[in-house]
Design a protein around this motif. Structure first.
Motif, PDB file in Angstrom:
ATOM      1  N   ALA A 338       2.601   3.938   6.698  1.00  0.00           N
ATOM      2  CA  ALA A 338       3.184   2.737   6.099  1.00  0.00           C
ATOM      3  C   ALA A 338       2.219   2.159   5.067  1.00  0.00           C
ATOM      4  CB  ALA A 338       3.505   1.699   7.171  1.00  0.00           C
ATOM      5  N   TRP A 341       2.068   4.367   1.916  1.00  0.00           N
ATOM      6  CA  TRP A 341       3.265   4.199   1.077  1.00  0.00           C
ATOM      7  C   TRP A 341       3.212   2.876   0.325  1.00  0.00           C
ATOM      8  CZ3 TRP A 341       7.136   6.996  -0.803  1.00  0.00           C
ATOM      9  CH2 TRP A 341       7.378   8.249  -0.219  1.00  0.00           C
ATOM     10  N   PHE A 342       2.822   1.829   1.069  1.00  0.00           N
ATOM     11  CA  PHE A 342       2.769   0.498   0.463  1.00  0.00           C
ATOM     12  C   PHE A 342       1.782   0.480  -0.693  1.00  0.00           C
ATOM     13  CE2 PHE A 342       0.819  -3.770   0.317  1.00  0.00           C
ATOM     14  CZ  PHE A 342       1.944  -4.499  -0.011  1.00  0.00           C
ATOM     15  N   VAL A 345       3.038   2.750  -3.698  1.00  0.00           N
ATOM     16  CA  VAL A 345       4.104   2.152  -4.517  1.00  0.00           C
ATOM     17  C   VAL A 345       3.548   0.995  -5.339  1.00  0.00           C
ATOM     18  CG1 VAL A 345       6.260   0.824  -4.415  1.00  0.00           C
ATOM     19  CG2 VAL A 345       5.989   2.867  -3.017  1.00  0.00           C
TER      20      VAL A 345
ATOM     21  N   GLY B 203       6.191  -3.089  -3.478  1.00  0.00           N
ATOM     22  CA  GLY B 203       5.692  -2.277  -2.366  1.00  0.00           C
ATOM     23  C   GLY B 203       6.271  -2.759  -1.051  1.00  0.00           C
ATOM     24  N   ILE B 207       8.746  -0.667   1.532  1.00  0.00           N
ATOM     25  CA  ILE B 207       8.389  -0.459   2.943  1.00  0.00           C
ATOM     26  C   ILE B 207       9.483  -1.036   3.853  1.00  0.00           C
ATOM     27  CG2 ILE B 207       6.780  -1.246   4.740  1.00  0.00           C
ATOM     28  CD1 ILE B 207       5.742   1.104   3.152  1.00  0.00           C
ATOM     29  N   MET B 210      12.283   1.329   4.004  1.00  0.00           N
ATOM     30  CA  MET B 210      11.908   2.496   4.812  1.00  0.00           C
ATOM     31  C   MET B 210      11.959   2.160   6.305  1.00  0.00           C
ATOM     32  SD  MET B 210       8.688   4.131   2.857  1.00  0.00           S
ATOM     33  CE  MET B 210       8.911   5.309   1.528  1.00  0.00           C
TER      34      MET B 210
END
Lengths: 361, 275
Positions: A338, A341-342, A345, B203, B207, B210
């Motif tokens: 997580a 990904w955060f 991005v 972001g 998330i 997701m």
């Protein structure tokens, strides 16, 4: 003869028979013979007839009653294959012998009012279920990679879960206020015109086969996510489908689950009525009344693959629709993935903005 | 045949009646108000035709007014009142330019409104006066009006006035430059801070989506268990009971530089010269 449990036996070699989802018939694991449902049940009838011929019916009846009393209290059954005691809780209708893993059915649990009218047989086997689950997990970017690589995946079981399918007619009425908003400009003034309406809709509808699970053991939320089942596969119930799977009998009758179902139908009916209020900017429903009549319920068994999963000290429960492969349950979120990904991005967006910003101004 | 002829005669008669009754409706086709009687009928008709053509071409009203009695008002007030009272303007707008010969004050006055003010600002009003003023000394009013029409045509054709940076004393578009300087006054650090906030928000949203997808979700809706076509609306009522209209003034960036008069809705400009 002990009538407490049934083991379907191969007509050719006498080995245990289990229902095979992939071929939709019964295969003997020992001699590889295949049988249709008709053949299996004919064989059982013949065997019964033979047994009854051997024992006088009066003696049998007496025997039967004592048996029943004993069984209802003890909940213990003897494996037909190895003679070991089969321990179940009182809602289990089909299981496996702990010792020899022979599929075992306790028919008394599915007799009388507990006899299901219909069943949807399993459509795919254990291997396929595992495969579908792993595939689903792979599509989840926040799931830890270790999750699917553990041996935990073997802990899945195919269960026939008792469901009530409700049919009902519904009459509904909703009312409230709605607005139409229009803006126009004249000269240097902008006008906003709001027209107010009182709206009312009455209607009726027929709902068919709204499912609700009748087992306290099964989590209602988990079961409702498995929906919908395709009812074209519903077939008349036969005990033989249960062989090789677990099966439960209901411990919540149709009156116990009706509250849940009627709430659902009410919601559906009012959203159908709400959808019929069209052409407005805003709609505010203030009053609604939904009535139900001609309510009827059918008792069926529906196939579910259950996964109980131990991961990092926590237990996760997943259920898979044994007909369509649809999965219910919450996967653990890997904090590491997580976070990456955060930050990925966010960083990509920041760089794009910083570079793009140079050209814009 | 006789009947047909009669109705043919009736049509212009009806039109004339309409003109006399609903004068203001056709007022926009009357561009010359020669109350001082300075033009011959031919001259008036000629100016009128030109003014109508120019009005269509520039999409704003072009009006010529002469008067012997300005009702004690200064030319600027008289022009504004005259313009408003006659409801001038192109189609639904108030756009227009008016040439006023105030014989009582012996003054020529150029009045502009909205689009007229955008195109013919204070500087251009002075240019116009430079052109229309000289013939007046010789009482050559027809020629002055002709110069006015020609000059307006060329000014409109050249587009709105352009201002050099720094020459803002009477620049109507100064606000645009202010806007740009405000934008560029954001420091690099501030910009990066804003970018960072946007990036973190995006972001977070990704998330969030997701996480929502990390579980099985319900796919049934109100129609899943509905028997085909069994839903029927049996009663339907939509009763209108109230209407509320609110109004809001649209903020316009009026270019009211130079000698334009502020107040009364903006977009008004003009200037005069005595002869």
């Amino acid at each position: 003869m002990d009538m407490g449990v049934i083991v379907y036996k191969c007509i050719n070699c006498g080995g245990p028979l289990a229902f095979k989802a992939e071929s939709q018939n019964w295969t003997c694991d020992y001699c590889l013979s295949e049988f249709s449902e008709q053949e299996v049940s004919d064989f059982i009838v013949n065997e019964k007839a033979q047994a009854e011929a051997e024992t006088s019916s009066a003696v049998l009846e007496e025997h039967h009653l004592k048996d029943q009393e004993f069984q209802e209290k003890a909940m213990g059954y003897t494996c037909q294959s190895c003679g070991a005691e089969i321990v179940t809780d009182d809602t289990t209708a089909a299981t496996f012998c702990y010792y020899c893993h022979n599929p075992t059915i306790i028919p008394r649990r599915l007799e009388g009012e507990y006899r299901p009218e219909k069943v949807i047989p399993f459509k795919f086997n254990r291997e396929k279920a595992t495969e579908l689950f792993v595939e689903w997990c792979k599509k989840k970017p926040l799931l830890s990679k270790q999750f699917t690589s553990t041996s935990e995946l073997e802990k899945l079981s195919g269960i026939y879960v008792p469901f009530w399918l409700f049919d009902c007619h519904s009459d509904g009425k909703i009312s409230g206020t709605a607005t139409k908003v229009r803006t126009y400009t004249s000269g240097d003034t902008r006008y906003t015109e709001t027209k107010y309406y009182r709206v009312l809709r009455e209607g009726n509808a027929i709902f068919r086969d709204v499912p609700a699970d009748g087992s306290k053991k099964m989590d209602d939320d988990l079961m409702s996510i498995l929906e919908p089942y395709d009812y074209k596969d519903l077939t008349d119930f036969s005990m033989s489908y249960l062989s090789g799977y677990l099966a439960e009998k209901y411990d919540m009758d149709q009156n116990n689950v009706y509250g849940r179902v009627s709430g659902l139908i009410r919601d559906n009916m009012s959203s159908l009525l709400r959808e019929s209020v069209r052409g407005y900017s805003t709609v505010n429903i203030e009053d609604s009344g939904i009535k139900m009549k001609n309510v009827g319920a059918t008792y069926v068994l529906l196939p579910v693959w259950m996964f109980t999963y131990q991961f990092k000290g926590k237990t996760y429960m997943f259920a898979m629709n044994g007909q369509t492969g649809k999965i219910a349950g919450k996967l653990p979120i890997s904090p590491g993935r997580a976070a990456s990904w955060f930050s990925g991005v966010s960083a990509a967006t920041f760089v794009a903005l910083a570079i793009g910003g140079q050209f814009l101004w | 045949m006789v009947k047909m002829k009669k109705s043919f005669l009736l049509l212009p008669l009806l039109l004339m009646l309409l003109v006399s009754v609903n004068g203001p409706v056709f007022a926009s086709y009357e561009k010359v108000y020669d109350e001082a009687g300075l033009f011959s009928e031919e001259e008036r008709a000629d100016i009128n035709t030109q003014a109508i053509a120019l009005s269509e071409q520039t999409e704003m009203d072009i009006v010529i007014v002469t008067t012997n009695d300005s009702q004690g008002k200064p030319s600027s007030d008289y022009a504004l009142d005259f313009y408003d009272e006659h409801g001038f303007g192109y189609e639904d707008s108030l756009d227009g330019v008016m040439y006023l010969l105030n014989m009582e004050e012996r003054e020529v006055y150029i009045f502009t409104r909205d689009k007229g003010t955008d195109y013919i600002d204070a500087g251009r009003v002075e240019e116009l006066l430079d052109v229309v003023y000289p013939p007046l000394g010789d009482e050559n009013y027809r020629e002055s009006v002709q110069f006015f029409l020609d000059e307006v045509e060329s000014m409109m054709a050249s587009g709105p006035p352009v201002y050099e940076t720094g020459d803002r004393s009477d620049a109507g578009y100064a606000y645009t430059e202010d806007g740009i300087s405000d934008e560029s006054s954001l420091s690099m650090v501030e910009k990066l801070g804003i970018y960072l906030l946007i990036s973190l928000a995006l972001g977070g949203i990704v998330i969030g989506i997701m996480m929502m997808g990390n579980r099985g979700r319900s796919t049934v809706n109100a129609r899943t268990y509905l028997q085909d076509n069994s839903f029927a609306v049996t009663k339907k009522r939509d009763q209108h009971y109230n209407t509320i209209v609110t109004q809001q003034k649209i903020q316009q960036n009026n270019n009211s530089g130079g000698s334009s008069i502020s107040g009364g809705g903006g977009g008004i400009g003009g200037g005069g010269r005595k002869f």
